[in-house]
Design a protein around this motif. Structure first.
Motif, PDB file in Angstrom:
ATOM      1  N   LEU A 143     -10.215   2.405   0.609  1.00  0.00           N
ATOM      2  CA  LEU A 143     -11.260   1.896  -0.277  1.00  0.00           C
ATOM      3  C   LEU A 143     -10.878   0.542  -0.864  1.00  0.00           C
ATOM      4  O   LEU A 143     -11.681  -0.388  -0.895  1.00  0.00           O
ATOM      5  CB  LEU A 143     -11.531   2.898  -1.401  1.00  0.00           C
ATOM      6  N   ALA A 144      -9.625   0.431  -1.330  1.00  0.00           N
ATOM      7  CA  ALA A 144      -9.191  -0.819  -1.949  1.00  0.00           C
ATOM      8  C   ALA A 144      -9.126  -1.951  -0.930  1.00  0.00           C
ATOM      9  O   ALA A 144      -9.680  -3.038  -1.150  1.00  0.00           O
ATOM     10  CB  ALA A 144      -7.826  -0.628  -2.611  1.00  0.00           C
ATOM     11  N   SER A 145      -8.454  -1.724   0.188  1.00  0.00           N
ATOM     12  CA  SER A 145      -8.266  -2.797   1.170  1.00  0.00           C
ATOM     13  C   SER A 145      -9.590  -3.197   1.816  1.00  0.00           C
ATOM     14  O   SER A 145      -9.825  -4.389   2.075  1.00  0.00           O
ATOM     15  CB  SER A 145      -7.253  -2.383   2.233  1.00  0.00           C
ATOM     16  N   THR A 146     -10.468  -2.226   2.049  1.00  0.00           N
ATOM     17  CA  THR A 146     -11.769  -2.551   2.650  1.00  0.00           C
ATOM     18  C   THR A 146     -12.642  -3.310   1.667  1.00  0.00           C
ATOM     19  O   THR A 146     -13.343  -4.259   2.039  1.00  0.00           O
ATOM     20  CB  THR A 146     -12.479  -1.278   3.123  1.00  0.00           C
ATOM     21  N   ALA A 147     -12.612  -2.914   0.402  1.00  0.00           N
ATOM     22  CA  ALA A 147     -13.383  -3.635  -0.610  1.00  0.00           C
ATOM     23  C   ALA A 147     -12.894  -5.075  -0.748  1.00  0.00           C
ATOM     24  O   ALA A 147     -13.696  -6.004  -0.899  1.00  0.00           O
ATOM     25  CB  ALA A 147     -13.298  -2.909  -1.953  1.00  0.00           C
ATOM     26  N   SER A 171     -16.569  -5.010  -8.136  1.00  0.00           N
ATOM     27  CA  SER A 171     -15.659  -4.292  -7.245  1.00  0.00           C
ATOM     28  C   SER A 171     -15.835  -2.782  -7.371  1.00  0.00           C
ATOM     29  O   SER A 171     -15.689  -2.052  -6.384  1.00  0.00           O
ATOM     30  CB  SER A 171     -14.211  -4.679  -7.545  1.00  0.00           C
ATOM     31  N   SER A 172     -16.146  -2.302  -8.565  1.00  0.00           N
ATOM     32  CA  SER A 172     -16.424  -0.868  -8.731  1.00  0.00           C
ATOM     33  C   SER A 172     -17.634  -0.477  -7.895  1.00  0.00           C
ATOM     34  O   SER A 172     -17.666   0.593  -7.275  1.00  0.00           O
ATOM     35  CB  SER A 172     -16.662  -0.540 -10.205  1.00  0.00           C
ATOM     36  N   PHE A 173     -18.639  -1.351  -7.856  1.00  0.00           N
ATOM     37  CA  PHE A 173     -19.821  -1.106  -7.027  1.00  0.00           C
ATOM     38  C   PHE A 173     -19.436  -1.058  -5.557  1.00  0.00           C
ATOM     39  O   PHE A 173     -19.818  -0.131  -4.822  1.00  0.00           O
ATOM     40  CB  PHE A 173     -20.863  -2.199  -7.271  1.00  0.00           C
ATOM     41  N   THR A 174     -18.666  -2.045  -5.111  1.00  0.00           N
ATOM     42  CA  THR A 174     -18.272  -2.108  -3.699  1.00  0.00           C
ATOM     43  C   THR A 174     -17.462  -0.884  -3.301  1.00  0.00           C
ATOM     44  O   THR A 174     -17.736  -0.248  -2.271  1.00  0.00           O
ATOM     45  CB  THR A 174     -17.458  -3.381  -3.427  1.00  0.00           C
ATOM     46  N   VAL A 175     -16.472  -0.528  -4.114  1.00  0.00           N
ATOM     47  CA  VAL A 175     -15.644   0.645  -3.827  1.00  0.00           C
ATOM     48  C   VAL A 175     -16.499   1.910  -3.837  1.00  0.00           C
ATOM     49  O   VAL A 175     -16.385   2.768  -2.943  1.00  0.00           O
ATOM     50  CB  VAL A 175     -14.497   0.760  -4.846  1.00  0.00           C
ATOM     51  N   GLY A 176     -17.370   2.048  -4.829  1.00  0.00           N
ATOM     52  CA  GLY A 176     -18.204   3.243  -4.941  1.00  0.00           C
ATOM     53  C   GLY A 176     -19.150   3.408  -3.767  1.00  0.00           C
ATOM     54  O   GLY A 176     -19.352   4.528  -3.271  1.00  0.00           O
ATOM     55  N   LEU A 177     -19.750   2.304  -3.299  1.00  0.00           N
ATOM     56  CA  LEU A 177     -20.668   2.398  -2.164  1.00  0.00           C
ATOM     57  C   LEU A 177     -19.915   2.707  -0.872  1.00  0.00           C
ATOM     58  O   LEU A 177     -20.368   3.523  -0.063  1.00  0.00           O
ATOM     59  CB  LEU A 177     -21.463   1.101  -2.021  1.00  0.00           C
ATOM     60  N   LEU A 178     -18.754   2.083  -0.659  1.00  0.00           N
ATOM     61  CA  LEU A 178     -17.945   2.415   0.513  1.00  0.00           C
ATOM     62  C   LEU A 178     -17.567   3.887   0.522  1.00  0.00           C
ATOM     63  O   LEU A 178     -17.589   4.547   1.571  1.00  0.00           O
ATOM     64  CB  LEU A 178     -16.681   1.551   0.530  1.00  0.00           C
ATOM     65  N   VAL A 181      -8.403  -2.645  -6.327  1.00  0.00           N
ATOM     66  CA  VAL A 181      -7.307  -1.672  -6.367  1.00  0.00           C
ATOM     67  C   VAL A 181      -7.454  -0.759  -7.577  1.00  0.00           C
ATOM     68  O   VAL A 181      -7.320   0.472  -7.471  1.00  0.00           O
ATOM     69  CB  VAL A 181      -5.947  -2.393  -6.375  1.00  0.00           C
ATOM     70  N   SER A 182      -7.747  -1.338  -8.741  1.00  0.00           N
ATOM     71  CA  SER A 182      -7.915  -0.517  -9.944  1.00  0.00           C
ATOM     72  C   SER A 182      -9.083   0.447  -9.800  1.00  0.00           C
ATOM     73  O   SER A 182      -9.005   1.605 -10.216  1.00  0.00           O
ATOM     74  CB  SER A 182      -8.137  -1.410 -11.168  1.00  0.00           C
ATOM     75  N   ALA A 183     -10.179  -0.017  -9.191  1.00  0.00           N
ATOM     76  CA  ALA A 183     -11.348   0.844  -9.021  1.00  0.00           C
ATOM     77  C   ALA A 183     -11.049   1.999  -8.081  1.00  0.00           C
ATOM     78  O   ALA A 183     -11.483   3.134  -8.312  1.00  0.00           O
ATOM     79  CB  ALA A 183     -12.523   0.024  -8.495  1.00  0.00           C
ATOM     80  N   ALA A 184     -10.320   1.732  -7.016  1.00  0.00           N
ATOM     81  CA  ALA A 184     -10.035   2.771  -6.027  1.00  0.00           C
ATOM     82  C   ALA A 184      -8.985   3.761  -6.515  1.00  0.00           C
ATOM     83  O   ALA A 184      -9.141   4.978  -6.364  1.00  0.00           O
ATOM     84  CB  ALA A 184      -9.577   2.127  -4.714  1.00  0.00           C
ATOM     85  N   TYR A 185      -7.908   3.251  -7.111  1.00  0.00           N
ATOM     86  CA  TYR A 185      -6.776   4.107  -7.481  1.00  0.00           C
ATOM     87  C   TYR A 185      -6.929   4.705  -8.872  1.00  0.00           C
ATOM     88  O   TYR A 185      -6.561   5.860  -9.097  1.00  0.00           O
ATOM     89  CB  TYR A 185      -5.473   3.310  -7.413  1.00  0.00           C
ATOM     90  N   GLY A 186      -7.427   3.925  -9.824  1.00  0.00           N
ATOM     91  CA  GLY A 186      -7.493   4.380 -11.204  1.00  0.00           C
ATOM     92  C   GLY A 186      -6.111   4.481 -11.824  1.00  0.00           C
ATOM     93  O   GLY A 186      -5.079   4.340 -11.160  1.00  0.00           O
ATOM     94  N   GLY A 187      -6.078   4.687 -13.131  1.00  0.00           N
ATOM     95  CA  GLY A 187      -4.823   4.849 -13.839  1.00  0.00           C
ATOM     96  C   GLY A 187      -4.297   3.539 -14.409  1.00  0.00           C
ATOM     97  O   GLY A 187      -4.861   2.466 -14.197  1.00  0.00           O
TER      98      GLY A 187
END
Length: 332
Positions: free
Chosen positions: A129-133, A106-113, A151-157
């Motif tokens: 980023l989260a919803s599209t991933a 998911s980190s890959f998907t979010v990062g590429l988007l 969600v964690s990859a997109a938002y962080g924290g």
């Protein structure tokens, strides 16, 4: 050239309730944090001087003419879904191995988007980023995955992430005294089992059992609130989190016979004998990283007992996916 940096995640409680097949009926929630280990995506438009139209560099080097020829499923799915028309060069680098239970896919998907949006001059919100991933992984690629990693990859924290029956989600930062947060982090350990697995295959067996494991999943959802209450308390010992993690691991093992293996069970029992209070295998299970909770004074004993494993120091990360280089016209 665009470079994105997207964190991996560590999930503590509520895993399993983030599958759409569950939360569409019951709702769900997880307690999770991003950590300071990252996926890096480098992306640029490919100059028209090469025999190939697209160049994808990951564990393989792919030089192809069309999107359909790309072997990497996420790259193929994302470029096809976005309708990318120009040739691209995409490089992937990661701090930790893939298929390890820390949300790397998911980190890959979010990062590429994120990189593709920046390359086109578009701002990509965390929600986008989260919803599209989630849509890409679950609907375009048809993978058996939950919705928390994206969600964690997109938002962080360090967040409480709630999943609603209407398909939406919401995130709430977990508010703690800094001393309590530091105490919590100081008890955590992360070690690599050396076993890799396809998360989607392990998750498929859990999804098939969702409605036969309602008691375990309802209990795992309750643990999210209990864990937050423990962490925010000024009187409850932090060790109670370790005990709760142990109970959560027992519930998770009951979801499917593919969650754990005899080798993983042995590693976990050895850690307990050396002083760990609780822990869990990260992600869907079946291999990857083992997270353990132990008093700091017992960490050396646990490391010694599991000396054949790779132990990875880490810290919580406060930021989600970020653009760390933005030169959209720099190398055209």
């Amino acid at each position: 050239m665009i470079i994105t940096r997207t964190p991996f995640r560590m999930s503590f409680f509520g895993g399993g309730t983030d599958y759409p097949g569950w939360y569409a009926e019951h709702g769900g929630a997880v307690l999770a944090t991003s950590i300071n280990k990252y996926c890096y995506i480098t992306c640029r438009y490919l100059p028209p001087f090469f025999e190939h139209r697209h160049r994808i560099v990951h564990s393989l080097i792919e030089n192809v003419q069309s999107i359909n020829e790309i072997k990497h499923p996420a790259v193929r799915g994302i470029l096809g879904w976005t309708g990318c028309e120009r040739g691209l060069e995409i490089h992937h680098d990661g701090d930790l191995p893939a298929r390890s239970g820390l949300g790397s896919s998911s980190s890959f998907t979010v990062g590429l988007l994120h990189a593709l949006a920046a390359l086109e001059g578009r701002y990509a919100s965390k929600e986008y980023l989260a919803s599209t991933a989630i849509h890409i992984e679950q609907n375009v690629l048809g993978e058996n995955v939950g919705s928390q990693d994206q969600v964690s990859a997109a938002y962080g924290g360090f967040n409480l992430i709630e999943f609603h029956r209407n398909g939406g989600f919401s995130t709430s930062p977990v508010v703690l005294r800094q001393e309590r947060l530091d105490e919590f982090q100081s008890h955590l350990m992360l070690c690599f089992t050396g076993f890799s697995r396809i998360a989607s295959e392990v998750a498929k067996s859990q999804i098939e059992n969702l409605h036969q494991r309602q008691a375990q999943l309802h209990r795992m959802r309750e643990m999210v609130d209990e864990a937050i209450a423990i962490l925010q308390s000024e009187t409850i010992a932090i060790d109670e989190i370790g005990k709760l993690l142990h109970e959560s691991w027992l519930c998770k093992r009951a979801l499917s016979d593919k969650v754990s293996t005899s080798e993983i069970d042995h590693l976990y029992q050895e850690a307990i004998k050396a002083g760990a209070i609780g822990g869990k295998i990260m992600g869907a299970g079946g291999g990857g990283f083992l997270m353990l909770f132990a008093k700091p004074e017992n960490h050396d004993a646990v490391r010694k007992r599991l000396s054949h494993l790779i132990h990875v120091p880490f810290k919580f990360d406060e930021g989600g996916s970020r653009i760390v280089m933005y030169q959209p016209n720099g190398l055209n």
